[in-house]
Design an enzyme around this catalytic site. Sequence first.
Site, PDB file in Angstrom:
ATOM      1  N   HIS A   1       0.858  -1.181   0.000  1.00 15.50           N
ATOM      2  CA  HIS A   1       0.000   0.000   0.000  1.00 15.50           C
ATOM      3  C   HIS A   1       0.895   1.231   0.000  1.00 15.50           C
ATOM      4  O   HIS A   1       1.892   1.283   0.715  1.00 15.50           O
ATOM      5  CB  HIS A   1      -0.897  -0.017   1.249  1.00 15.50           C
ATOM      6  CG  HIS A   1      -1.757   1.186   1.405  1.00 15.50           C
ATOM      7  ND1 HIS A   1      -2.791   1.469   0.549  1.00 15.50           N
ATOM      8  CD2 HIS A   1      -1.734   2.191   2.309  1.00 15.50           C
ATOM      9  CE1 HIS A   1      -3.379   2.588   0.935  1.00 15.50           C
ATOM     10  NE2 HIS A   1      -2.748   3.050   1.991  1.00 15.50           N
TER      11      HIS A   1
ATOM     12  N   HIS B   1       0.332  10.559  -3.551  1.00 14.68           N
ATOM     13  CA  HIS B   1      -0.672  10.443  -2.495  1.00 14.68           C
ATOM     14  C   HIS B   1      -1.522  11.707  -2.557  1.00 14.68           C
ATOM     15  O   HIS B   1      -1.155  12.734  -2.010  1.00 14.68           O
ATOM     16  CB  HIS B   1       0.025  10.270  -1.144  1.00 14.68           C
ATOM     17  CG  HIS B   1      -0.833   9.651  -0.103  1.00 14.68           C
ATOM     18  ND1 HIS B   1      -0.965  10.175   1.145  1.00 14.68           N
ATOM     19  CD2 HIS B   1      -1.600   8.541  -0.129  1.00 14.68           C
ATOM     20  CE1 HIS B   1      -1.780   9.415   1.853  1.00 14.68           C
ATOM     21  NE2 HIS B   1      -2.171   8.419   1.101  1.00 14.68           N
TER      22      HIS B   1
END
Length: 159
Positions: A69, A114
């Site tokens: 992740h 992100h």
Amino acid sequence: MQRVTKERCLEIISRFEPTKEGREKGHLGIDGFTAYLLSEECDIFDEEHKEVCQDMTQSFTHYFISTSHNTYLLEDQLKGPSSVDGYISALKKGCRCLELDCWDGPNDEPIIYHGHTLTSKISFQAVIEAINEHAFSKSEYVLYITNQNLIFLLLNIEE
């Protein structure tokens, strides 16, 4: 370790202690101890599992799958750097599921980062090229690539 002799301790010290003084005194300093802990000799991994030892004919839902992740992040999730090296490292360690956080980038080219943070951005193309090069270097099994609600499968099909 059980029933360790003094001779065995001295052998470990002689192999892992980096300083001559420590070896001569029979002392294992922090650097030597760290080297020992990180050595294959001290690894708790069962060597028999370096080769596939399970029935691999079942549905993928029957297995635990090594996943990653925020693979691209090298530090924190708010302002740290991103790198293609994160993907390469994960694949070389046998990871079989990668996340690609894709966003619209300049010149209609997708980027990975992100979202809504200060993390650096990396080229989608560079990530795909790295995946292409390293996807099956450690494992022949299916690679799952996820992006928000989508899952893509990458198969290693030999011609």
